[in-house]
Design a protein around this motif. Structure first.
Motif, PDB file in Angstrom:
ATOM      1  N   GLN A  89      54.786  50.074  58.519  1.00 52.68           N
ATOM      2  CA  GLN A  89      54.706  50.200  57.070  1.00 52.68           C
ATOM      3  C   GLN A  89      54.548  48.833  56.417  1.00 52.68           C
ATOM      4  OE1 GLN A  89      58.223  52.332  56.005  1.00 52.68           O
ATOM      5  NE2 GLN A  89      57.402  54.327  56.567  1.00 52.68           N
ATOM      6  N   ALA A  90      55.210  47.820  56.976  1.00 52.30           N
ATOM      7  CA  ALA A  90      55.100  46.481  56.414  1.00 52.30           C
ATOM      8  C   ALA A  90      53.720  45.894  56.660  1.00 52.30           C
ATOM      9  CB  ALA A  90      56.176  45.574  57.006  1.00 52.30           C
ATOM     10  N   ALA A  91      53.083  46.298  57.767  1.00 50.89           N
ATOM     11  CA  ALA A  91      51.770  45.746  58.110  1.00 50.89           C
ATOM     12  C   ALA A  91      50.653  46.412  57.300  1.00 50.89           C
ATOM     13  CB  ALA A  91      51.510  45.913  59.603  1.00 50.89           C
ATOM     14  N   SER A  92      50.819  47.660  56.927  1.00 49.31           N
ATOM     15  CA  SER A  92      49.731  48.361  56.251  1.00 49.31           C
ATOM     16  C   SER A  92      49.344  47.755  54.893  1.00 49.31           C
ATOM     17  CB  SER A  92      50.044  49.853  56.127  1.00 49.31           C
ATOM     18  OG  SER A  92      51.193  50.057  55.347  1.00 49.31           O
ATOM     19  N   PRO A  93      50.275  47.322  54.047  1.00 50.03           N
ATOM     20  CA  PRO A  93      49.834  46.679  52.805  1.00 50.03           C
ATOM     21  C   PRO A  93      49.112  45.358  53.068  1.00 50.03           C
ATOM     22  CG  PRO A  93      52.125  47.333  52.623  1.00 50.03           C
ATOM     23  CD  PRO A  93      51.710  47.523  54.045  1.00 50.03           C
ATOM     24  N   GLN A  94      49.469  44.665  54.143  1.00 50.01           N
ATOM     25  CA  GLN A  94      48.840  43.381  54.444  1.00 50.01           C
ATOM     26  C   GLN A  94      47.420  43.563  54.960  1.00 50.01           C
ATOM     27  OE1 GLN A  94      51.550  41.465  57.123  1.00 50.01           O
ATOM     28  NE2 GLN A  94      52.966  40.882  55.506  1.00 50.01           N
ATOM     29  N   GLN A  95      47.096  44.729  55.511  1.00 51.01           N
ATOM     30  CA  GLN A  95      45.744  44.952  56.016  1.00 51.01           C
ATOM     31  C   GLN A  95      44.727  44.926  54.874  1.00 51.01           C
ATOM     32  OE1 GLN A  95      46.016  48.601  58.198  1.00 51.01           O
ATOM     33  NE2 GLN A  95      46.905  47.639  60.019  1.00 51.01           N
ATOM     34  N   GLY A  96      45.114  45.393  53.721  1.00 53.50           N
ATOM     35  CA  GLY A  96      44.208  45.368  52.576  1.00 53.50           C
ATOM     36  C   GLY A  96      44.130  43.990  51.938  1.00 53.50           C
ATOM     37  N   ALA A  97      45.166  43.182  52.089  1.00 52.67           N
ATOM     38  CA  ALA A  97      45.220  41.878  51.437  1.00 52.67           C
ATOM     39  C   ALA A  97      44.169  40.893  51.954  1.00 52.67           C
ATOM     40  CB  ALA A  97      46.619  41.283  51.557  1.00 52.67           C
ATOM     41  N   PRO A  98      43.963  40.750  53.273  1.00 54.79           N
ATOM     42  CA  PRO A  98      42.975  39.764  53.720  1.00 54.79           C
ATOM     43  C   PRO A  98      41.580  40.017  53.178  1.00 54.79           C
ATOM     44  CG  PRO A  98      44.363  40.393  55.552  1.00 54.79           C
ATOM     45  CD  PRO A  98      44.703  41.304  54.395  1.00 54.79           C
ATOM     46  N   LYS A  99      41.185  41.282  53.052  1.00 56.66           N
ATOM     47  CA  LYS A  99      39.862  41.570  52.505  1.00 56.66           C
ATOM     48  C   LYS A  99      39.784  41.104  51.055  1.00 56.66           C
ATOM     49  CE  LYS A  99      36.416  45.163  51.922  1.00 56.66           C
ATOM     50  NZ  LYS A  99      36.087  46.567  52.047  1.00 56.66           N
ATOM     51  N   GLY A 100      40.812  41.352  50.291  1.00 57.28           N
ATOM     52  CA  GLY A 100      40.834  40.896  48.909  1.00 57.28           C
ATOM     53  C   GLY A 100      40.857  39.379  48.818  1.00 57.28           C
ATOM     54  N   LEU A 101      41.637  38.760  49.689  1.00 55.86           N
ATOM     55  CA  LEU A 101      41.687  37.301  49.695  1.00 55.86           C
ATOM     56  C   LEU A 101      40.359  36.712  50.130  1.00 55.86           C
ATOM     57  CD1 LEU A 101      45.240  36.663  51.213  1.00 55.86           C
ATOM     58  CD2 LEU A 101      44.503  36.318  48.846  1.00 55.86           C
ATOM     59  N   LEU A 102      39.732  37.331  51.112  1.00 54.85           N
ATOM     60  CA  LEU A 102      38.431  36.864  51.577  1.00 54.85           C
ATOM     61  C   LEU A 102      37.404  36.952  50.446  1.00 54.85           C
ATOM     62  CD1 LEU A 102      36.674  35.851  53.873  1.00 54.85           C
ATOM     63  CD2 LEU A 102      36.273  38.227  54.520  1.00 54.85           C
ATOM     64  N   GLN A 103      37.431  38.051  49.724  1.00 63.64           N
ATOM     65  CA  GLN A 103      36.513  38.219  48.591  1.00 63.64           C
ATOM     66  C   GLN A 103      36.760  37.143  47.537  1.00 63.64           C
ATOM     67  OE1 GLN A 103      33.974  40.352  48.294  1.00 63.64           O
ATOM     68  NE2 GLN A 103      33.449  39.554  46.286  1.00 63.64           N
ATOM     69  N   GLN A 104      38.031  36.892  47.228  1.00 64.84           N
ATOM     70  CA  GLN A 104      38.359  35.857  46.244  1.00 64.84           C
ATOM     71  C   GLN A 104      37.904  34.486  46.724  1.00 64.84           C
ATOM     72  OE1 GLN A 104      42.596  36.328  45.689  1.00 64.84           O
ATOM     73  NE2 GLN A 104      42.307  37.551  43.847  1.00 64.84           N
ATOM     74  N   MET A 105      38.133  34.199  48.008  1.00 65.30           N
ATOM     75  CA  MET A 105      37.723  32.907  48.558  1.00 65.30           C
ATOM     76  C   MET A 105      36.207  32.745  48.508  1.00 65.30           C
ATOM     77  SD  MET A 105      40.232  30.986  49.291  1.00 65.30           S
ATOM     78  CE  MET A 105      39.429  29.781  50.319  1.00 65.30           C
ATOM     79  N   GLU A 106      35.474  33.815  48.827  1.00 58.28           N
ATOM     80  CA  GLU A 106      34.016  33.748  48.766  1.00 58.28           C
ATOM     81  C   GLU A 106      33.537  33.483  47.342  1.00 58.28           C
ATOM     82  OE1 GLU A 106      32.750  37.411  50.546  1.00 58.28           O
ATOM     83  OE2 GLU A 106      32.896  36.603  52.580  1.00 58.28           O
ATOM     84  N   GLU A 107      34.171  34.137  46.371  1.00 55.88           N
ATOM     85  CA  GLU A 107      33.793  33.930  44.972  1.00 55.88           C
ATOM     86  C   GLU A 107      34.110  32.503  44.529  1.00 55.88           C
ATOM     87  OE1 GLU A 107      35.773  37.002  42.811  1.00 55.88           O
ATOM     88  OE2 GLU A 107      34.530  38.595  43.664  1.00 55.88           O
ATOM     89  N   LEU A 108      35.286  32.012  44.922  1.00 59.44           N
ATOM     90  CA  LEU A 108      35.658  30.646  44.564  1.00 59.44           C
ATOM     91  C   LEU A 108      34.732  29.620  45.217  1.00 59.44           C
ATOM     92  CD1 LEU A 108      39.555  30.886  44.766  1.00 59.44           C
ATOM     93  CD2 LEU A 108      38.178  30.523  42.705  1.00 59.44           C
ATOM     94  N   MET A 109      34.394  29.854  46.478  1.00 56.97           N
ATOM     95  CA  MET A 109      33.490  28.937  47.175  1.00 56.97           C
ATOM     96  C   MET A 109      32.103  28.952  46.542  1.00 56.97           C
ATOM     97  SD  MET A 109      35.154  27.255  49.401  1.00 56.97           S
ATOM     98  CE  MET A 109      33.871  26.564  50.407  1.00 56.97           C
TER      99      MET A 109
END
Length: 65
Positions: A4-24
């Motif tokens: 259960q603790a891992a499942s919310p984190q699975q969605g986070a990297p994709k969102g962070l990756l998207q944010q990083m791509e936009e910032l870059m």
């Protein structure tokens, strides 16, 4: 519980990756514009002839009586 603790984190990297791509992408655009500005200012400086530096006296050139 660990799953259960891992499942919310699975969605986070994709969102962070998207944010990083936009910032870059934004950073890259800013750096490209800065580079263009610097190159154009260098070209303007090369086009303008530099005036020869004239020697100046500390007294303003009036101490040669």
């Amino acid at each position: 519980m660990p799953t259960q603790a891992a499942s919310p984190q699975q969605g986070a990297p994709k969102g962070l990756l998207q944010q990083m791509e936009e910032l870059m992408a934004a950073l890259n655009a800013d750096l490209t514009q800065l580079d263009a500005d610097l190159q154009s200012s260098e070209r303007r400086a090369e086009d303008e002839p530099e005036e020869p530096a004239e020697p100046t006296s500390p007294r303003g050139g009036t101490g040669t009586d």
